[in-house]
Scaffold this active site. Structure first.
Site, PDB file in Angstrom:
ATOM      1  N   LYS A  70       0.804  -1.225   0.000  1.00  0.00           N
ATOM      2  CA  LYS A  70       0.000   0.000   0.000  1.00  0.00           C
ATOM      3  C   LYS A  70       0.839   1.279   0.000  1.00  0.00           C
ATOM      4  CE  LYS A  70      -4.446  -1.263   0.269  1.00  0.00           C
ATOM      5  NZ  LYS A  70      -5.510  -0.716  -0.590  1.00  0.00           N
ATOM      6  N   SER A 324       1.007  -9.827  -0.328  1.00  0.00           N
ATOM      7  CA  SER A 324       0.767  -8.383  -0.293  1.00  0.00           C
ATOM      8  C   SER A 324       0.939  -7.729   1.066  1.00  0.00           C
ATOM      9  CB  SER A 324      -0.651  -8.093  -0.804  1.00  0.00           C
ATOM     10  OG  SER A 324      -1.605  -8.801  -0.036  1.00  0.00           O
TER      11      SER A 324
END
Length: 526
Positions: A70, A324
């Protein structure tokens, strides 16, 4: 096996580049992410590759400074704000990983960063955001509640909203992962697997890969209970889910973003869903290959790659899964470990009815054979039948489970397979017990079982048919010894014989009949 793979409409047949794609290609190539982000390695998952018959590579976004991808999109967006916008400060809503990216970007640029997070956000993420200097506001039970409150604060305070996924600059920042993948692995790639929440990561990766190497399949992976992008692509328009599961909190989004939906509808080849058990199994797979602990959302892509290989039967192909994020609360690990066994089909949970008489446990274990008992829960109910909740280790998945159930039924036992029963896995397994009417002369022992096949059978042989077992709770937690609580109906005149039998067995044990917890919750006071 019913396939969980849902092909999207004509994703692979679209022209490689059009005006919009060229703009994204330019945005991704020019994205400012490496001021704070690193180019993460693409590493082979050797053990998992051998198991699934394909070469699986992990794109290690969990190694970023905030342990999540992110950071890329957040920093790319904030770096392009005007001086006036920076002066006003920024705000975002996030379940944690986007929040860390915004907070770190704000700190590096000297910009005020207000972060609205759901109250359900894991504490490790809340602490991390605070450590990066973000002003934290906890609100609501999920991302959508937090986003609505962030919009109110933005309007009130004049802050600049940094969307976690529905923004071209954020999408372009995430798209740099796709750019790195194709550069790091110039060989053929059959498919790239991407976790999906609001869709920004999937949109950015798909936009880049389809612009430069359209032959690579791009597949989005969602939890079964939070599949907003899959629902949108199936409907041909964005839809709002009534509710979403929060286990994979990083992707718990009820409605996919508008721009991610547009790009995914055009470029994504397929969507698939995975269960909680499959996610937990993937967390363990990643750990066994890398010694890194992924968060549930961070393991989604690996779970999808495994399921895809099993369902399609492909062999000797190169697959890429983006790991992720790694912001997992430590106290969730016991739950993940427990569910991973079920996700890998390495454990069966069975509800079995056996006769209520001395020796019945031993006869049940004889039918189970040399398989390891991972859990055994039982409390006396009546004089005729006993209901037991048993966990059994498997070495050959569903085929072995089916064979074992057939053997038990052939031996006259009524068996109910609980391996896919969510309520049983979450609650019932821990609630088998309580006070038992009609149980007299009960003696309670805490016993340490050596964790090896046959340990339970040896105990039951030592007890023999002389004393009835009225309570039994056992769970293998991976330690050198299994901790067992067992109640037996032993007449006062035979208690010395019972202890002698336990002494001869050689297992460490202690009597707990006088324990106040037993007296308060389990002892029959009639």
């Amino acid at each position: 096996m019913n396939s969980s793979l849902i092909e999207t409409a004509e994703a692979g047949s679209a022209p490689a580049v059009d005006v919009g794609d060229a703009d994204y290609l330019k945005r991704i190539n020019a994205a400012r992410v490496y001021d704070v982000a690193i180019e993460t390695p693409l590493v082979a998952a050797e053990q998992l590759s051998a198991r699934i018959g394909n070469r699986l590579f992990l794109k290690r976004e969990d190694l970023q400074p905030v342990h999540s991808f992110k950071l890329r999109g957040a920093y790319n967006k904030i770096s392009q704000l005007t001086a006036a916008e920076r002066e006003r400060g920024v705000i975002c809503a996030s379940a944690g990983n986007h929040a860390q990216g915004v907070a770190l970007a704000g700190r590096n640029m000297g910009i005020r960063a207000v972060i609205v997070m759901p109250r359900t956000t894991p504490s490790i993420k809340v602490r991390a955001v605070a450590g990066f200097g973000g002003e934290i506001v906890l609100h609501g039970d999920g991302y959508d509640d937090a986003a609505a409150h962030a919009a109110e604060l933005q309007e009130r305070d004049g802050l600049v909203y940094i969307h976690p996924y529905d923004d071209p600059d954020v999408i372009a920042g995430q798209g740099t992962i796709g750019m790195e993948i194709v550069r790091q692995h110039p060989q053929d790639i059959h498919a790239v697997f991407v976790c999906v929440g609001g869709g920004g990561l999937l949109a950015g990766v798909a936009a880049y890969i389809k612009s430069v190497r359209p032959e690579i399949r791009v597949i989005g992976v969602e939890p079964e209970d939070a599949a907003s992008m899959g629902a949108a692509l199936a409907a041909g328009e964005r839809v709002t889910l009534k509710e979403v599961g929060l286990f994979a909190d990083g992707v718990a989004v009820k409605r996919a973003g508008a721009e991610p939906f547009r790009l995914c509808a055009k470029h994504v080849d397929a969507m698939m869903t995975v269960s909680v058990d499959e996610i937990c199994a993937a967390v363990r797979d990643i750990y066994e290959d890398t010694r890194a602990l992924a968060e549930p959302a961070g393991a989604l892509a690996v779970a999808g790659a495994k399921k895809y290989a099993a369902e399609t039967g492909i062999e000797d192909q190169h697959l890429v899964a983006i790991t992720s994020g790694a912001n997992v609360n430590f106290d969730r690990l016991s739950y993940i470990a427990e569910r991973a066994e079920l996700g890998e089909q390495r454990e069966a949970l069975l509800a079995v009815t056996i006769p209520e008489r001395p020796g019945s446990f031993r006869q049940f274990c004889e039918v189970i054979g040399d398989r390891s008992i991972s859990e055994f829960n039982y409390r006396y109910a009546d004089h005729a039948r006993a209901q037991v909740f048993a966990g059994v280790k498997l070495s050959n998945g569903t085929a072995e489970r089916d064979t074992m159930i057939a053997d038990l039924e052939a031996a006259g036992y009524a068996v109910l397979d609980m391996s896919r029963n969510e309520m049983a896995k979450l609650h019932v397994r821990h609630m088998v017990g309580g006070r038992a009417r009609g149980v007299g002369d009960e003696v309670l022992f805490r016993v340490e079982f050596p964790e090896r096949p046959g340990a339970l059978r040896r105990f039951l042989e030592a007890v023999g048919d002389r004393w009835n077992i009225s309570l039994f709770h056992y769970r293998n937690h991976g330690h050198a010894h299994g901790l067992v609580l067992v109640g037996m109906q032993v007449a006062p005149t035979e208690q010395s014989d019972c202890r002698a039998a336990l002494d001869a067995l050689g297992y460490d044990y202690a009597e707990e009949t006088g324990n106040p917890a037993y007296q308060m919750f389990l002892h029959n006071n009639d």
